[in-house]
Design a protein around this motif. Sequence first.
Motif, short mmCIF file in Angstrom:
data_model
loop_
_atom_site.label_atom_id
_atom_site.label_comp_id
_atom_site.label_asym_id
_atom_site.label_seq_id
_atom_site.Cartn_x
_atom_site.Cartn_y
_atom_site.Cartn_z
N ARG A 153 46.12 50.57 80.30
CA ARG A 153 46.92 50.35 79.09
C ARG A 153 46.79 51.48 78.08
NH1 ARG A 153 48.13 44.49 76.65
NH2 ARG A 153 49.65 45.09 75.09
N ASN A 154 45.57 51.91 77.80
CA ASN A 154 45.37 52.95 76.79
C ASN A 154 45.82 54.32 77.27
OD1 ASN A 154 44.36 51.13 74.95
ND2 ASN A 154 42.22 51.51 75.49
N ILE A 155 45.97 54.49 78.58
CA ILE A 155 46.49 55.75 79.10
C ILE A 155 48.00 55.82 78.91
CG2 ILE A 155 46.79 57.14 81.21
CD1 ILE A 155 44.20 55.95 82.26
N ILE A 156 48.66 54.68 79.04
CA ILE A 156 50.13 54.64 78.99
C ILE A 156 50.66 54.61 77.56
CG2 ILE A 156 52.16 53.25 79.63
CD1 ILE A 156 50.47 52.26 82.03
N PHE A 157 50.04 53.82 76.71
CA PHE A 157 50.55 53.65 75.35
C PHE A 157 49.64 54.30 74.33
CE2 PHE A 157 52.23 50.04 77.76
CZ PHE A 157 53.58 50.19 77.53
N ALA A 158 50.23 55.16 73.49
CA ALA A 158 49.47 55.80 72.42
C ALA A 158 49.07 54.74 71.40
CB ALA A 158 50.30 56.89 71.76
N SER A 159 47.82 54.74 71.00
CA SER A 159 47.31 53.71 70.08
C SER A 159 47.85 53.93 68.66
CB SER A 159 45.78 53.76 70.06
OG SER A 159 45.27 52.82 69.16
N ASN A 160 48.48 52.87 68.11
CA ASN A 160 48.94 52.88 66.72
C ASN A 160 49.76 54.11 66.38
OD1 ASN A 160 47.56 50.44 66.08
ND2 ASN A 160 45.65 51.60 65.93
N SER A 161 50.63 54.51 67.31
CA SER A 161 51.36 55.76 67.11
C SER A 161 52.62 55.60 66.24
CB SER A 161 51.77 56.34 68.47
OG SER A 161 52.61 55.42 69.16
N ALA A 162 53.16 54.41 66.17
CA ALA A 162 54.38 54.21 65.40
C ALA A 162 54.10 54.38 63.90
CB ALA A 162 54.95 52.82 65.67
N THR A 163 55.08 54.95 63.21
CA THR A 163 54.93 55.13 61.77
C THR A 163 55.01 53.78 61.06
OG1 THR A 163 57.31 55.35 61.40
CG2 THR A 163 56.08 57.37 61.93
N THR A 164 54.53 53.74 59.84
CA THR A 164 54.59 52.50 59.05
C THR A 164 56.03 52.04 58.90
OG1 THR A 164 52.60 53.14 57.83
CG2 THR A 164 54.00 51.46 56.82
N SER A 165 56.93 52.98 58.67
CA SER A 165 58.35 52.64 58.51
C SER A 165 58.92 52.01 59.77
CB SER A 165 59.16 53.89 58.15
OG SER A 165 58.77 54.39 56.90
N MET A 166 58.53 52.58 60.92
CA MET A 166 59.05 52.05 62.18
C MET A 166 58.49 50.66 62.47
SD MET A 166 61.18 52.86 64.46
CE MET A 166 61.72 51.78 65.77
N LYS A 167 57.22 50.47 62.20
CA LYS A 167 56.62 49.15 62.40
C LYS A 167 57.31 48.10 61.52
CE LYS A 167 52.03 50.87 63.70
NZ LYS A 167 50.62 51.04 63.25
N PHE A 168 57.58 48.48 60.27
CA PHE A 168 58.26 47.56 59.36
C PHE A 168 59.66 47.25 59.87
CE2 PHE A 168 61.19 46.70 55.90
CZ PHE A 168 60.55 45.69 55.23
N ALA A 169 60.37 48.29 60.33
CA ALA A 169 61.74 48.11 60.81
C ALA A 169 61.78 47.15 61.99
CB ALA A 169 62.33 49.46 61.21
N LEU A 170 60.84 47.31 62.92
CA LEU A 170 60.81 46.44 64.10
C LEU A 170 60.46 45.01 63.72
CD1 LEU A 170 59.11 48.84 66.65
CD2 LEU A 170 61.45 47.99 66.74
N ARG A 171 59.44 44.84 62.85
CA ARG A 171 59.09 43.48 62.41
C ARG A 171 60.28 42.80 61.75
NH1 ARG A 171 54.09 45.80 60.75
NH2 ARG A 171 54.87 45.92 58.61
N LYS A 172 60.98 43.55 60.93
CA LYS A 172 62.14 42.99 60.23
C LYS A 172 63.22 42.59 61.21
CE LYS A 172 64.62 41.92 56.64
NZ LYS A 172 64.22 40.82 55.73
#
Length: 269
Positions: A153-172
Amino acid sequence: MLKMNTQDFVPLQPGFEMNTSYYVEFKEKDQQDGSTTLFYQFKVKEEVANTMTVIPDGCIDILFCCDPEHPYAKVCGSVLTSKKIQLQANHEYFGGRFLPKSELDCSRYSIKDIIDHEIPLNEMFLIDHLSIQEIVKQKDFVEKIKLFNNMLRNIIFASNSATTSMKFALRKMYSVKGNITMNELAEEIGCSTRYLRKYFEQYIGISPKLFSQILRFQYSLYLLTKTNEYNIRDIIYEIGYYDQAHFINEFKKFSHLTPKEILLQSIKN
């Protein structure tokens, strides 16, 4: 009427459930951000091999073929419309469906490169084929999940790589089931629609408008096939379609079927 918990929602692939000899799944919640990953396992029926249909879900699937003689794994980007995929008859498959929240930790491919494509896992990442074999040969479903999390899992996905704006956009977008305009979303984030599109192409590979349409379709599909509390009129109101024609057209755009045809298939199976 049932209140939908959007945090627990993971997009559906009905073909995996309806056209297989058996199907099991397990939802795993991320303790840091509360998002959910769906792990699943199934065996392909002989009569549907090479005709299994997948639909748009806006996610990334990592799919393992559990053939002990010829094991393999591939990264599957979201399709953009209903599409037939090739799976081997009477073979077991194990996979994980990941919501878009972290950038793929890969220098050779961007997320946009895998939209509507399937790419061998060890072609995208520096992964020892022995790791794939270790997961495939494990018989227990839960143990497969543990091995995947510990080894890959940690090899495939970068840890906490999304920006704050992108995380907010997706949650919304998930919280409103895709029912938001790009101007409204850009205004809430505090950026232009041009930058919003740039964020989405980097982390999801498609435009925010198309992603919102796929979300709306997937939430509607869940309410239509997984609950008894919603009729078509309720879904149109709940998800925010303009009218019944808009609802039907969007279903046909992504699945090539009407809502009634999908409902009849789910009841039949």
